[in-house]
Design an enzyme around this catalytic site. Structure first.
Site, mmCIF file in Angstrom:
data_model
loop_
_atom_site.group_PDB
_atom_site.id
_atom_site.type_symbol
_atom_site.label_atom_id
_atom_site.label_comp_id
_atom_site.label_asym_id
_atom_site.label_seq_id
_atom_site.Cartn_x
_atom_site.Cartn_y
_atom_site.Cartn_z
ATOM 1 N N ASP A 170 0.854 -1.200 0.000
ATOM 2 C CA ASP A 170 0.000 0.000 0.000
ATOM 3 C C ASP A 170 0.890 1.250 0.000
ATOM 4 O O ASP A 170 1.615 1.504 0.964
ATOM 5 C CB ASP A 170 -0.900 -0.016 1.236
ATOM 6 C CG ASP A 170 -2.001 1.021 1.192
ATOM 7 O OD1 ASP A 170 -1.787 2.093 0.596
ATOM 8 O OD2 ASP A 170 -3.070 0.766 1.770
ATOM 9 N N HIS A 201 -2.997 -0.346 -2.522
ATOM 10 C CA HIS A 201 -4.212 0.362 -2.129
ATOM 11 C C HIS A 201 -5.262 0.250 -3.241
ATOM 12 O O HIS A 201 -4.952 0.368 -4.421
ATOM 13 C CB HIS A 201 -3.857 1.828 -1.898
ATOM 14 C CG HIS A 201 -4.856 2.607 -1.147
ATOM 15 N ND1 HIS A 201 -4.896 2.645 0.233
ATOM 16 C CD2 HIS A 201 -5.862 3.404 -1.565
ATOM 17 C CE1 HIS A 201 -5.869 3.435 0.625
ATOM 18 N NE2 HIS A 201 -6.483 3.904 -0.448
#
Length: 232
Positions: A170, A201
């Site tokens: 992420d 993400h």
């Protein structure tokens, strides 16, 4: 299956717009769907309809209703991504918790709804954590929640089950933040953490370039099982 509605905010602030999807048959429970920073767009409405197909009443509140009501953005369009970041900067998470409380009150007002869960994405993932620490939500799930590492001093207040999905690559929640989350929450008896190796993400978006089908299907299956266990 879904329709645009409004429901009362707390403290007489006004009416919060939202998208409500209702099952065709009996209602098992209700689920609040907190969007990313892109508004109640087609992907979020699709998630609501998916929950309704499984027997849950699903409500996606317009989290930006105070300053950008009705906005719908596409994260694959760079200009719209930048617009979304601007809304993120304006968003007041403390007021967002009040809006979640208003949504809980609204849904529990329906006959036959005893339990209310919440699932959130990105900024909504942060709100899932805050709902677990600050409201009486029955169960909550956060996907790639941002800034949770800065709020771990609230973890003692988690009284109901919480699940967090954490993609290890992420680019908004780096390794240090992920380690802090694991160190603080792995021992917590009401918290379940799932890592998704190499995913970034937005991997569970319903549509668009960020989606990873295998990761999304695994995370969504875990979420369905979690809510089946804790909401019925």
């Amino acid at each position: 299956m879904g329709e645009k509605i409004t429901f009362a905010a707390l403290d007489g602030e006004g009416e919060i717009p939202g998208y409500l999807a209702t099952p065709d048959g009996p209602i098992r429970a209700a689920i609040i769907v907190i969007p990313e920073i892109f508004g109640v767009n087609a992907g979020i409405r699709h998630k609501c309809e998916g929950w309704a197909a499984q027997g849950y009443m699903a409500l996606a509140p317009d989290i930006f209703w105070r300053f950008a009501p009705g906005v719908e953005l596409d994260p694959d369009v760079p200009e719209q991504m930048q617009e979304a970041f601007g809304y993120f900067q304006q968003y007041d998470a403390d007021k967002g918790v009040k809006d979640i409380e208003a949504a809980i009150r609204f849904l529990r007002g329906y006959e036959g709804i005893d339990k209310v869960g919440l699932v959130g994405f990105c900024l909504g993932g942060r709100m899932a954590y805050m709902a677990a620490t600050r409201t009486d939500i029955d169960a909550s799930v956060g996907y790639y929640g941002v800034m949770i590492d800065q709020m771990l001093n609230e973890s003692h207040a988690i009284a109901r089950p919480l699940m967090l999905h954490i993609p290890t690559a992420d680019h908004f929640v780096g390794p240090d933040a992920q380690k802090a989350i694991h160190d603080a929450l792995d021992p917590h008896p009401r918290v379940t953490l799932h890592d998704y190796e190499g995913l970034d993400h937005g991997f569970a978006a319903e549509m668009g370039n960020r989606r990873d089908d295998d990761g999304a299907e695994l995370a969504d299956r875990r979420t369905r099982d979690f809510f089946a266990q804790h909401l019925g």
